[in-house]
Design a protein around this motif. Structure first.
Motif, PDB file in Angstrom:
ATOM      1  N   PRO A 134       0.732  -1.153   0.119  1.00 52.38           N
ATOM      2  CA  PRO A 134       0.122  -0.074   0.069  1.00 52.38           C
ATOM      3  C   PRO A 134       0.697   1.215  -0.148  1.00 52.38           C
ATOM      4  O   PRO A 134       0.303   2.448  -0.449  1.00 52.38           O
ATOM      5  N   MET A 135       2.097   1.087   0.143  1.00 52.57           N
ATOM      6  CA  MET A 135       2.917   2.270   0.455  1.00 52.57           C
ATOM      7  C   MET A 135       4.548   1.697   0.492  1.00 52.57           C
ATOM      8  O   MET A 135       4.656   0.636   0.812  1.00 52.57           O
ATOM      9  N   PRO A 136       5.504   2.545   0.231  1.00 47.98           N
ATOM     10  CA  PRO A 136       6.867   2.174   0.120  1.00 47.98           C
ATOM     11  C   PRO A 136       7.385   1.619   1.576  1.00 47.98           C
ATOM     12  O   PRO A 136       6.735   2.232   2.750  1.00 47.98           O
ATOM     13  N   ASN A 137       7.963   0.412   1.586  1.00 55.06           N
ATOM     14  CA  ASN A 137       8.484  -0.139   2.776  1.00 55.06           C
ATOM     15  C   ASN A 137       7.426  -0.773   3.799  1.00 55.06           C
ATOM     16  O   ASN A 137       7.723  -1.132   4.948  1.00 55.06           O
ATOM     17  N   SER A 152      -0.127   5.335   0.193  1.00 54.99           N
ATOM     18  CA  SER A 152       0.534   6.196  -0.725  1.00 54.99           C
ATOM     19  C   SER A 152       1.138   5.785  -1.961  1.00 54.99           C
ATOM     20  O   SER A 152       1.434   4.503  -1.892  1.00 54.99           O
ATOM     21  N   GLU A 153       1.365   6.329  -3.180  1.00 57.56           N
ATOM     22  CA  GLU A 153       1.805   5.655  -4.245  1.00 57.56           C
ATOM     23  C   GLU A 153       2.998   5.075  -4.158  1.00 57.56           C
ATOM     24  O   GLU A 153       4.036   5.559  -3.637  1.00 57.56           O
ATOM     25  N   THR A 154       3.351   3.668  -4.616  1.00 57.84           N
ATOM     26  CA  THR A 154       4.428   3.188  -4.643  1.00 57.84           C
ATOM     27  C   THR A 154       4.663   2.330  -5.816  1.00 57.84           C
ATOM     28  O   THR A 154       3.667   1.873  -6.394  1.00 57.84           O
ATOM     29  N   ASN A 155       5.800   2.136  -6.307  1.00 58.03           N
ATOM     30  CA  ASN A 155       6.323   1.291  -7.466  1.00 58.03           C
ATOM     31  C   ASN A 155       6.917   0.149  -6.749  1.00 58.03           C
ATOM     32  O   ASN A 155       7.847   0.078  -6.179  1.00 58.03           O
ATOM     33  N   VAL A 156       6.058  -1.085  -7.002  1.00 56.47           N
ATOM     34  CA  VAL A 156       6.657  -2.376  -6.631  1.00 56.47           C
ATOM     35  C   VAL A 156       7.310  -2.810  -7.976  1.00 56.47           C
ATOM     36  O   VAL A 156       6.955  -3.078  -8.942  1.00 56.47           O
ATOM     37  N   GLN A 157       8.372  -3.858  -7.454  1.00 60.28           N
ATOM     38  CA  GLN A 157       9.073  -4.729  -8.556  1.00 60.28           C
ATOM     39  C   GLN A 157       8.725  -5.923  -8.147  1.00 60.28           C
ATOM     40  O   GLN A 157       8.703  -6.642  -7.236  1.00 60.28           O
ATOM     41  N   ILE A 158       8.231  -6.850  -9.327  1.00 61.56           N
ATOM     42  CA  ILE A 158       8.005  -8.173  -9.077  1.00 61.56           C
ATOM     43  C   ILE A 158       8.897  -9.079  -9.800  1.00 61.56           C
ATOM     44  O   ILE A 158       9.187  -8.750 -10.909  1.00 61.56           O
ATOM     45  N   THR A 159       9.317 -10.318  -9.321  1.00 58.35           N
ATOM     46  CA  THR A 159      10.114 -11.468  -9.927  1.00 58.35           C
ATOM     47  C   THR A 159       9.235 -12.474  -9.947  1.00 58.35           C
ATOM     48  O   THR A 159       8.596 -12.915  -8.900  1.00 58.35           O
ATOM     49  N   ASN A 160       9.251 -13.129 -11.022  1.00 61.07           N
ATOM     50  CA  ASN A 160       8.371 -14.433 -11.176  1.00 61.07           C
ATOM     51  C   ASN A 160       9.009 -15.293 -12.323  1.00 61.07           C
ATOM     52  O   ASN A 160       8.691 -14.978 -13.512  1.00 61.07           O
ATOM     53  N   LEU A 177       9.853 -16.338  -6.576  1.00 64.76           N
ATOM     54  CA  LEU A 177       8.832 -15.120  -6.363  1.00 64.76           C
ATOM     55  C   LEU A 177       9.153 -13.974  -5.600  1.00 64.76           C
ATOM     56  O   LEU A 177       9.645 -14.457  -4.392  1.00 64.76           O
ATOM     57  N   ALA A 178       9.006 -12.818  -6.079  1.00 67.95           N
ATOM     58  CA  ALA A 178       9.550 -11.962  -4.966  1.00 67.95           C
ATOM     59  C   ALA A 178       8.570 -10.585  -5.413  1.00 67.95           C
ATOM     60  O   ALA A 178       8.251 -10.209  -6.747  1.00 67.95           O
ATOM     61  N   LEU A 179       8.490  -9.746  -4.432  1.00 65.39           N
ATOM     62  CA  LEU A 179       7.740  -8.405  -4.573  1.00 65.39           C
ATOM     63  C   LEU A 179       8.633  -7.170  -3.578  1.00 65.39           C
ATOM     64  O   LEU A 179       8.820  -7.642  -2.411  1.00 65.39           O
ATOM     65  N   GLN A 180       9.118  -6.307  -4.362  1.00 64.04           N
ATOM     66  CA  GLN A 180       9.820  -5.278  -3.605  1.00 64.04           C
ATOM     67  C   GLN A 180       9.396  -4.107  -3.354  1.00 64.04           C
ATOM     68  O   GLN A 180       8.695  -3.686  -4.522  1.00 64.04           O
ATOM     69  N   SER A 181       9.253  -3.433  -2.387  1.00 64.90           N
ATOM     70  CA  SER A 181       8.668  -2.214  -1.926  1.00 64.90           C
ATOM     71  C   SER A 181       9.550  -1.198  -1.340  1.00 64.90           C
ATOM     72  O   SER A 181       9.719  -1.592  -0.287  1.00 64.90           O
ATOM     73  N   GLY A 182      10.033  -0.110  -2.076  1.00 61.25           N
ATOM     74  CA  GLY A 182      11.139   0.533  -1.267  1.00 61.25           C
ATOM     75  C   GLY A 182      12.494  -0.329  -1.197  1.00 61.25           C
ATOM     76  O   GLY A 182      12.838  -1.114  -1.925  1.00 61.25           O
ATOM     77  N   GLU A 183      12.783  -0.439   0.160  1.00 64.87           N
ATOM     78  CA  GLU A 183      13.872  -1.276   0.476  1.00 64.87           C
ATOM     79  C   GLU A 183      13.264  -2.638   1.307  1.00 64.87           C
ATOM     80  O   GLU A 183      14.103  -3.574   1.423  1.00 64.87           O
TER      81      GLU A 183
END
Length: 771
Positions: free
Chosen positions: A60-63, A87-95, A100-106
């Motif tokens: 839902p928000m960074p970190n 708040s707006e966040t850009n997630v990075q997804i690995t599949n 499988l991974a999802l990253q938000s901020g650090e």
């Protein structure tokens, strides 16, 4: 809630199913969902007559990462839900085939496809926790017709768990079972007025379970290397919250659930109440107020407790005419003495109240399933409960409070809110009674807080609230409930306040000298010290008055000294309060929050940091003996000026006019020019005290005005034997170099040796001192 019998067995009647075999992954732009069978699928027939569990990961928000575990999604959605602020966040997804991974901020969650269903959470390169194989579980209890979801997250060696609301049990929650369920249980049991399904780890992460209903935690208890939490139903949702340190975690948690409002400066002064069951009228009130003034005891707020209203009629919001024939005049006369006024209220309407029939006829009170008003005699005879899910009931209740504000009331003590029924009760909006039990207090306190914001302005709104749930931190201040008049209860109150502070609540108070019974003079004096070195300070009791001259003469002196000390520290404290509100960190901080790298600070719960620079160690015995710990560095006694080296324990004895209060090195402490009240022009005549600045280090201090805007900015930089101090803003600002009496030269200020150190009176915006 425990589901297992030891490590290997399942308790009788329960059936546990774990997500075991990942069968599919559905990815979206900002999330992915894992579908997992509860057994290893070897052939197509294994997919029949079997359970498929789902886990969805998003942010839902960074970190901050959301985890939603689910079996059957077809149930009716029940309200209420916590108000969350993403708040707006850009997630990075690995599949891919392995990961499988999802990253938000650090913050990152990862699942290795080849090791079964298990997740790990990392902040940068630092591992926080994880859900190992066969830890998440869907659970059935067929005999009871109930289902549950549980999760078990790893605990590392040396890891401590804190928080879960205002808890009076041991500060470190390891080994405890904690049920998130608001109760009116006093301060001496495992029950709590303020239950928050969020815990903070000393390893620098937090876990928030997003359920208003009962959440059961087993903290290193059912499984000693795990934190288990469970809820009834088909879904479990929780958030992992990351940060660089525990303070950052609280910042992120309160970004998600709401930041505390900054209480007005006058609330930080001394509050005096009538006490609960005592007899009082205007003459009695004036006797207290004038007695405080005659003894030079600064008083900021006077509070009228329950019996400002007539007995059996709580709550009707009408002054007892037999005792207070001229309430508007009374309030004006008190306010002419410079006091703010607080009155006690609660959300219950006794049948004898003139409001009961009105509330019943208009549907403003909780109902039973047969349509009748839900009533009982616990507290007030025949009382009903205001239904705050009905917008018309909220408006009606708020209208009564607005009339009191128009009379001159500045603040409301919002008592109760915990005794909310779950059986045979129907809410106006159809809310689930179990979910509403804890959530009720949010709606109650929000309704009252809105009245004060609308009538007095956002910078003037403040409550004195007892019950709370997630989000309630937005409506300060909260106090610790019904404690006893003993040293043990004083210590349990401190534990409760520290636990609440690391649950997202910045401002907290307690009944100085205890609510129940009457304290002996020594307990009163020691509690006064603690109380005036707390976020908010209130003298209150049950069946006796709490003015100091009723205890002994020295109690008057103790109260005077520490009330004036707190008022003089308001330039520092109000700035700390503003930072606390902005970041969601407590003013009264457990030691580990300020010194997370010091393992000795982890379990400490008999001392605390008051803001980021002042350490306080209350005394909990008549003899004045105290043992306390100073972290590494040089510390200076605020009251006696003596310096001590940190990184060690001290055992000492103090009289009633003193206790361990130390300022950490590298502090530029702002001390005000007034001590008679908490709300004044902090920039006029402020003295900045510099404590022990090392070579190459910088100290700074901001002073904000009553409008929460910065009015003074100051900094000190040391290079070798030279200290340069810069000050912008303020009038008649002075500087004191603590522990220094002689220097080789001063440029930009007149100077003289004072009792506390070198006193500097700047001629301009900067001063250079050669040591």
């Amino acid at each position: 809630m425990k589901f297992t019998d030891g490590y290997w067995m399942v308790r009788d009647g329960y059936n546990l199913q774990n997500p075991v075999d990942i069968r599919d992954v559905v990815q979206k732009d900002d999330s992915f969902t894992v579908y997992a069978a509860t057994k290893k699928v070897e052939k197509r027939g294994d997919t029949l007559n079997a359970t498929l569990l789902k886990a969805t990961y998003s942010s839902p928000m960074p970190n901050v990462i959301r985890v939603r575990l689910n079996r059957h999604a077809g149930g009716v959605k029940q309200t209420p839900e916590f108000e969350l602020y993403g708040s707006e966040t850009n997630v990075q997804i690995t599949n891919n085939d392995e990961l499988l991974a999802l990253q938000s901020g650090e913050l990152k969650v990862s699942i290795n496809r080849n090791t079964g269903f298990a997740s790990e959470f990392h902040y940068g390169s630092r591992r926080l926790t994880g859900s190992a194989f066969r830890r998440a579980a869907h659970i059935e209890h067929k005999a009871a017709g109930k289902t549950y979801f549980r999760e078990q997250l790893d605990l590392g060696m040396g890891e401590y768990v804190y928080g879960l609301g205002e808890r009076f049990t041991p500060f470190v929650k390891n080994g405890q079972t904690v049920d998130i369920w608001n109760e009116d249980g006093g301060t001496s049991s495992e029950q709590s007025y303020k239950n928050i399904p969020f815990y903070l780890s000393n390893k620098g992460y937090g876990v928030f379970v997003n359920h208003p209903e009962k959440v059961s935690f087993e903290v290193a208890s059912e499984n000693v290397s795990k934190v288990q939490f469970s809820v009834e139903g088909e879904t479990l949702e929780y958030f992992i919250i990351g940060g660089e340190n525990p303070k950052d975690v609280l910042d992120n948690f309160t970004k998600l659930t709401g930041k505390p409002a900054l209480p007005p400066a006058w609330t930080f002064g001394l509050w005096l109440t009538t006490s609960f069951t005592t007899n009082y009228d205007e003459e009695t009130v004036n006797h207290f107020v004038d007695g405080m003034s005659e003894r030079d005891l600064p008083l900021s707020v006077f509070h009228f407790d329950c019996f400002w209203m007539k007995e059996y009629q709580w709550t009707d919001f009408e002054w007892d005419k037999d005792v207070f024939p001229d309430p508007a005049g009374l309030l004006k006369r008190l306010k002419d003495k410079g006091l703010k006024i607080c009155v006690w209220i609660n959300p219950y309407i006794a049948e004898k109240s003139i409001l009961f029939e009105e509330g019943m006829e208009n549907g403003y009170l909780l109902k039973r399933k047969d349509g009748s008003v839900w009533q009982w005699d616990m507290w007030q005879a025949g009382m009903g409960i205001v239904d705050f899910t009905n917008p018309a009931a909220v408006k009606w209740y708020q209208g009564k409070l607005e009339e009191l504000v128009d009379q001159g009331v500045d603040c409301f003590k919002t008592d109760f809110g915990e005794r909310i029924p779950v059986e045979d009760v129907v809410y106006f909006d159809g809310s689930d009674p179990v979910k509403m039990h804890n959530y009720y207090t949010f709606q109650y306190n929000k309704a009252v807080f809105e009245v004060l914001e609308n009538k007095l302005g956002k910078n003037e709104a403040a409550l004195f609230a007892r019950s709370a749930t997630v989000g309630g931190q937005q409506f300060p201040v909260h106090w610790g409930g019904d404690c006893s008049s003993t040293y043990e209860s004083m210590a349990e109150s401190l534990r409760g306040g520290l636990s609440l502070g690391v649950s997202g609540f910045s401002f907290w108070s307690h009944d100085i000298s205890g609510f129940e019974q009457t304290a002996p003079a020594d307990v009163y004096k020691r509690w006064v010290q603690f109380g005036l070195l707390s976020s908010h300070s209130r003298l209150h009791g049950s069946d006796s008055y709490r003015v100091p001259w009723l205890f002994d003469d020295e109690a008057v002196d103790v109260l005077r000294k520490f009330t004036k000390l707190k008022n003089s520290l308001m330039p520092y404290l109000f700035n700390q309060a503003a930072e606390s509100a902005e970041r969601g960190i407590p003013m009264m901080r457990p030691m580990f929050l300020e010194f997370p790298e010091d393992p000795t600070c982890g379990p400490l719960d008999l001392q605390y940091m008051f803001g980021d620079s002042i350490l306080v160690a209350p005394i909990f015995n008549e003899q004045g003996d105290v043992t306390y710990y100073l972290p590494a560095g040089t510390w200076t006694g605020l009251l006696d000026g003596q310096t001590k080296q940190g990184g060690r324990w001290y055992s000492e004895n103090y009289d009633f006019m003193s206790l361990p209060v130390f300022v950490r090195e590298g502090t530029l402490l702002a001390v005000g020019s007034q001590d008679s009240k908490p709300d004044y022009d902090y920039a006029d005549g402020v003295t900045l005290h510099l404590f022990g600045l090392e070579d190459g280090k910088t100290a700074s201090a901001n002073i904000i005005g009553l409008d929460a805007k910065t009015v003074v900015e100051a900094s000190a930089v040391r290079s070798g034997s030279e200290i340069k101090i810069s000050v912008s803003g303020g009038q008649n600002v002075k500087l004191v170099l603590r522990g220094i009496s002689e220097v080789s030269g001063v440029d930009g200020a007149s100077h003289e040796a004072g009792e506390q150190g070198l006193l500097l009176t700047p001629a301009g915006g900067s001063v250079t001192v050669n040591l």
